[in-house]
Design a protein around this motif. Structure first.
Motif, PDB file in Angstrom:
ATOM      1  N   PRO A   5       0.826  -1.200   0.000  1.00  0.00           N
ATOM      2  CA  PRO A   5       0.000   0.000   0.000  1.00  0.00           C
ATOM      3  C   PRO A   5       0.856   1.244   0.000  1.00  0.00           C
ATOM      4  CG  PRO A   5      -0.598  -1.476   1.779  1.00  0.00           C
ATOM      5  CD  PRO A   5       0.628  -2.023   1.126  1.00  0.00           C
ATOM      6  N   PRO A   6       0.311   2.361  -0.491  1.00  0.00           N
ATOM      7  CA  PRO A   6       1.085   3.579  -0.574  1.00  0.00           C
ATOM      8  C   PRO A   6       1.672   4.022   0.746  1.00  0.00           C
ATOM      9  CG  PRO A   6      -1.210   3.900  -1.287  1.00  0.00           C
ATOM     10  CD  PRO A   6      -1.027   2.479  -0.958  1.00  0.00           C
ATOM     11  N   ARG A   7       1.038   3.644   1.839  1.00  0.00           N
ATOM     12  CA  ARG A   7       1.566   4.055   3.135  1.00  0.00           C
ATOM     13  C   ARG A   7       2.568   3.058   3.668  1.00  0.00           C
ATOM     14  NH1 ARG A   7      -4.334   5.294   5.550  1.00  0.00           N
ATOM     15  NH2 ARG A   7      -5.013   6.595   3.828  1.00  0.00           N
ATOM     16  N   ALA A   8       2.998   2.147   2.835  1.00  0.00           N
ATOM     17  CA  ALA A   8       3.974   1.147   3.219  1.00  0.00           C
ATOM     18  C   ALA A   8       3.491   0.296   4.362  1.00  0.00           C
ATOM     19  CB  ALA A   8       5.277   1.822   3.615  1.00  0.00           C
ATOM     20  N   ARG A   9       2.196   0.080   4.429  1.00  0.00           N
ATOM     21  CA  ARG A   9       1.669  -0.816   5.454  1.00  0.00           C
ATOM     22  C   ARG A   9       1.628  -2.217   4.877  1.00  0.00           C
ATOM     23  NH1 ARG A   9      -3.922   1.480   7.481  1.00  0.00           N
ATOM     24  NH2 ARG A   9      -4.394   1.092   5.311  1.00  0.00           N
ATOM     25  N   PRO A  10       2.448  -3.156   5.376  1.00  0.00           N
ATOM     26  CA  PRO A  10       2.441  -4.486   4.816  1.00  0.00           C
ATOM     27  C   PRO A  10       1.079  -5.102   4.958  1.00  0.00           C
ATOM     28  CG  PRO A  10       3.468  -4.477   6.946  1.00  0.00           C
ATOM     29  CD  PRO A  10       3.158  -3.060   6.597  1.00  0.00           C
ATOM     30  N   ARG A  11       0.547  -5.604   3.903  1.00  0.00           N
ATOM     31  CA  ARG A  11      -0.799  -6.134   3.993  1.00  0.00           C
ATOM     32  C   ARG A  11      -0.879  -7.514   3.388  1.00  0.00           C
ATOM     33  NH1 ARG A  11      -5.465  -7.102   1.893  1.00  0.00           N
ATOM     34  NH2 ARG A  11      -5.183  -7.354  -0.273  1.00  0.00           N
ATOM     35  N   SER A  52       6.910  -2.545  -6.961  1.00  0.00           N
ATOM     36  CA  SER A  52       7.706  -2.273  -5.760  1.00  0.00           C
ATOM     37  C   SER A  52       7.177  -1.077  -4.975  1.00  0.00           C
ATOM     38  CB  SER A  52       9.174  -2.043  -6.142  1.00  0.00           C
ATOM     39  OG  SER A  52       9.300  -0.938  -7.025  1.00  0.00           O
ATOM     40  N   THR A  53       6.491  -0.182  -5.655  1.00  0.00           N
ATOM     41  CA  THR A  53       5.871   0.957  -4.977  1.00  0.00           C
ATOM     42  C   THR A  53       4.460   1.138  -5.524  1.00  0.00           C
ATOM     43  OG1 THR A  53       6.682   2.562  -6.611  1.00  0.00           O
ATOM     44  CG2 THR A  53       8.080   2.138  -4.682  1.00  0.00           C
ATOM     45  N   THR A  54       3.624   1.793  -4.741  1.00  0.00           N
ATOM     46  CA  THR A  54       2.253   2.074  -5.166  1.00  0.00           C
ATOM     47  C   THR A  54       2.008   3.571  -5.053  1.00  0.00           C
ATOM     48  OG1 THR A  54       1.535  -0.081  -4.315  1.00  0.00           O
ATOM     49  CG2 THR A  54      -0.182   1.534  -4.805  1.00  0.00           C
ATOM     50  N   PRO A  55       2.004   4.275  -6.175  1.00  0.00           N
ATOM     51  CA  PRO A  55       1.773   5.722  -6.135  1.00  0.00           C
ATOM     52  C   PRO A  55       0.391   6.051  -5.575  1.00  0.00           C
ATOM     53  CG  PRO A  55       2.619   5.031  -8.277  1.00  0.00           C
ATOM     54  CD  PRO A  55       2.237   3.779  -7.538  1.00  0.00           C
ATOM     55  N   ASP A  56       0.288   7.194  -4.932  1.00  0.00           N
ATOM     56  CA  ASP A  56      -1.017   7.637  -4.429  1.00  0.00           C
ATOM     57  C   ASP A  56      -1.723   8.395  -5.549  1.00  0.00           C
ATOM     58  OD1 ASP A  56      -3.231   8.369  -3.020  1.00  0.00           O
ATOM     59  OD2 ASP A  56      -2.209   9.778  -1.693  1.00  0.00           O
ATOM     60  N   HIS A  65      -4.141   0.388  -4.862  1.00  0.00           N
ATOM     61  CA  HIS A  65      -3.645  -0.923  -5.289  1.00  0.00           C
ATOM     62  C   HIS A  65      -4.305  -1.355  -6.597  1.00  0.00           C
ATOM     63  CE1 HIS A  65      -2.568  -5.099  -5.486  1.00  0.00           C
ATOM     64  NE2 HIS A  65      -3.850  -5.389  -5.544  1.00  0.00           N
ATOM     65  N   LEU A  66      -5.619  -1.227  -6.657  1.00  0.00           N
ATOM     66  CA  LEU A  66      -6.339  -1.636  -7.856  1.00  0.00           C
ATOM     67  C   LEU A  66      -5.921  -0.775  -9.053  1.00  0.00           C
ATOM     68  CD1 LEU A  66      -8.398  -3.586  -8.971  1.00  0.00           C
ATOM     69  CD2 LEU A  66     -10.214  -2.006  -8.286  1.00  0.00           C
ATOM     70  N   PHE A  67      -5.671   0.492  -8.800  1.00  0.00           N
ATOM     71  CA  PHE A  67      -5.191   1.385  -9.845  1.00  0.00           C
ATOM     72  C   PHE A  67      -3.854   0.866 -10.389  1.00  0.00           C
ATOM     73  CE2 PHE A  67      -6.512   6.011 -10.604  1.00  0.00           C
ATOM     74  CZ  PHE A  67      -6.059   6.017 -11.912  1.00  0.00           C
ATOM     75  N   ALA A  68      -2.966   0.467  -9.467  1.00  0.00           N
ATOM     76  CA  ALA A  68      -1.664  -0.059  -9.884  1.00  0.00           C
ATOM     77  C   ALA A  68      -1.827  -1.317 -10.724  1.00  0.00           C
ATOM     78  CB  ALA A  68      -0.802  -0.351  -8.658  1.00  0.00           C
ATOM     79  N   VAL A  69      -2.782  -2.147 -10.350  1.00  0.00           N
ATOM     80  CA  VAL A  69      -3.026  -3.381 -11.100  1.00  0.00           C
ATOM     81  C   VAL A  69      -3.429  -3.073 -12.536  1.00  0.00           C
ATOM     82  CG1 VAL A  69      -4.562  -5.383 -11.307  1.00  0.00           C
ATOM     83  CG2 VAL A  69      -3.602  -4.772  -9.083  1.00  0.00           C
ATOM     84  N   VAL A  70      -4.403  -2.186 -12.722  1.00  0.00           N
ATOM     85  CA  VAL A  70      -4.890  -1.939 -14.075  1.00  0.00           C
ATOM     86  C   VAL A  70      -3.816  -1.274 -14.938  1.00  0.00           C
ATOM     87  CG1 VAL A  70      -7.294  -1.841 -13.332  1.00  0.00           C
ATOM     88  CG2 VAL A  70      -5.995   0.284 -13.534  1.00  0.00           C
ATOM     89  N   VAL A  71      -2.905  -0.534 -14.321  1.00  0.00           N
ATOM     90  CA  VAL A  71      -1.821   0.088 -15.078  1.00  0.00           C
ATOM     91  C   VAL A  71      -0.720  -0.928 -15.396  1.00  0.00           C
ATOM     92  CG1 VAL A  71       0.040   1.793 -14.970  1.00  0.00           C
ATOM     93  CG2 VAL A  71      -2.266   2.417 -14.220  1.00  0.00           C
ATOM     94  N   GLN A  72      -0.236  -1.633 -14.386  1.00  0.00           N
ATOM     95  CA  GLN A  72       0.903  -2.531 -14.583  1.00  0.00           C
ATOM     96  C   GLN A  72       0.569  -3.739 -15.459  1.00  0.00           C
ATOM     97  OE1 GLN A  72       3.981  -1.888 -13.725  1.00  0.00           O
ATOM     98  NE2 GLN A  72       3.537  -0.032 -12.559  1.00  0.00           N
ATOM     99  N   PHE A  73      -0.652  -4.216 -15.376  1.00  0.00           N
ATOM    100  CA  PHE A  73      -0.997  -5.399 -16.165  1.00  0.00           C
ATOM    101  C   PHE A  73      -1.204  -5.080 -17.642  1.00  0.00           C
ATOM    102  CE2 PHE A  73      -1.244  -7.519 -12.214  1.00  0.00           C
ATOM    103  CZ  PHE A  73      -1.191  -8.880 -12.481  1.00  0.00           C
ATOM    104  N   GLN A  74      -1.242  -3.813 -17.988  1.00  0.00           N
ATOM    105  CA  GLN A  74      -1.240  -3.464 -19.404  1.00  0.00           C
ATOM    106  C   GLN A  74       0.088  -3.890 -20.032  1.00  0.00           C
ATOM    107  OE1 GLN A  74      -2.256   0.727 -19.992  1.00  0.00           O
ATOM    108  NE2 GLN A  74      -3.575   0.647 -18.178  1.00  0.00           N
TER     109      GLN A  74
END
Length: 258
Positions: free
Chosen positions: A31-37, A132-136, A112-121
Motif C-alpha cells: 500500500p502507498p503508506r507502506a503498510r504491509p498487507r 515495488s511501490t504504489t503511487p497515491d 492498489h487496484l489502480f496499480a493493477v490496471v496500469v501494470q498489467f497493461q
C-alpha cells in the motif's frame, strides 16, 4: 493477490516487480503508506482450515457453473463494466473506511487496484511490471476519470491478438494465468470496495465462471505464500461467487467495521 492481497503477484518475479513476498512470488503491491498487507479476509471473518478435497471449488455441479474460459478481453470488459461505476461513485468521505482486506482502507485498496490496471497493461504486451511501490493516484483530482481510462486500456491490452499466448513476466508464467490475476483483482476488489462502502456488488456470471478454474489452481500455492487466507467454511446453498470469495479467504457474510 500478493502477500498483500488477492492479486497474485509473485513479488520476487518480474511479473510483480521487485519485492519479497508471495504475490511477489505470486503478484503484489504494498500500500502507498507502506503498510504491509496480506490479502486476507477481515479479521472478524470465521475461517476454517479445510482439507484439499474440501478446498476444491467444485463448481462444476454448483449453480450450473462449469469450466469457464472466454477471451480475457471480453471477460475483463465485463468485469470493468461492474468495477468502474463503483469506483466512480466512491465518495471521498469513504476513503478512510476499512475493507475486507485486513490492512487496506478504501484509499489503499483503490490505489492498489489502480496499480493493477496500469501494470498489467504492460504484462499483456509481454513487458515488465513494477509493483515495488504504489503511487497515491488518489491525490490527483481526476482520479476517478483516470481509473476509467486506464481500465479501458487494460481491457484493450488483453484483447489484442496474441496477448493470451505464450508466457509473461520473469517467471515465464502462462500469459492466460497472468491475465486472470488482473481479472480476479478487478472482480474481488470491486466486491471489497462495495462491501466497505455499504453497497452491493454481483459480478457478471461469465466473469465468475472464467475465474473458477484459475482460482482453484492458484489456491494451494496462494495459501502457502499467504496470498490467500484460509478457506472460509460456508453453508450449503452458497453461490458460486460466494464460494470463490471464500476460497480467497474472504467471508461473504461479514461486513468490515471502522
Amino acid at each position: 493477490m500478493t502477500n498483500d492481497d488477492t492479486h497474485l503477484a509473485f513479488e520476487n518475479s518480474e511479473v510483480a516487480g521487485t519485492g519479497g513476498g508471495p504475490r511477489g512470488a505470486l503478484l503484489r503491491a504494498p500500500p502507498p503508506r507502506a503498510r504491509p498487507r496480506v490479502a486476507a479476509p477481515h479479521p472478524a471473518a470465521r475461517r476454517a482450515a479445510t482439507p484439499a478435497a474440501a478446498t476444491h471449488l467444485a463448481f462444476a455441479t454448483s449453480d450450473g457453473a462449469g469450466r469457464g474460459g472466454g477471451p480475457l478481453g471480453a471477460l475483463l470488459r465485463a468485469a470493468a463494466a461492474g468495477a468502474v461505476p463503483l469506483v466512480a461513485a466512491t465518495d471521498d468521505s469513504a476513503l478512510g473506511s476499512s475493507t475486507p482486506c485486513s490492512e487496506y482502507d478504501v484509499r489503499d485498496l483503490l490505489n492498489h487496484l489502480f496499480a493493477v490496471v496500469v501494470q498489467f497493461q504492460a504484462l499483456a504486451a509481454k513487458g515488465g511490471a513494477d509493483f515495488s511501490t504504489t503511487p497515491d493516484r488518489l491525490a490527483e483530482p481526476d482520479w476517478r476519470e483516470r481509473f476509467a481510462v486506464e481500465t479501458g486500456k487494460l481491457v484493450e491490452a488483453w484483447a489484442a491478438p496474441g496477448a493470451e499466448e505464450g508466457t509473461s513476466g520473469a517467471m515465464g508464467m502462462p500469459a492466460r494465468t497472468v491475465g486472470a490475476m488482473a481479472l480476479l483483482d478487478l472482480t474481488v476488489h470491486a466486491w471489497d470496495l462495495a462491501r466497505a462502502t455499504g453497497r452491493e456488488f454481483e459480478p457478471d456470471p461469465e466473469v465468475v465462471a472464467g475465474l473458477v478454474d484459475e482460482v482453484e489452481e492458484m489456491a494451494p500455492m496462494a495459501r502457502k505464500m499467504n496470498v490467500f487466507g484460509d478457506a472460509v467454511e460456508l453453508q450449503a446453498g452458497a453461490s458460486v461467487f460466494e464460494r470463490l470469495l471464500a476460497t480467497t479467504g474472504r467471508d461473504p457474510r461479514v461486513r468490515p467495521t471502522d
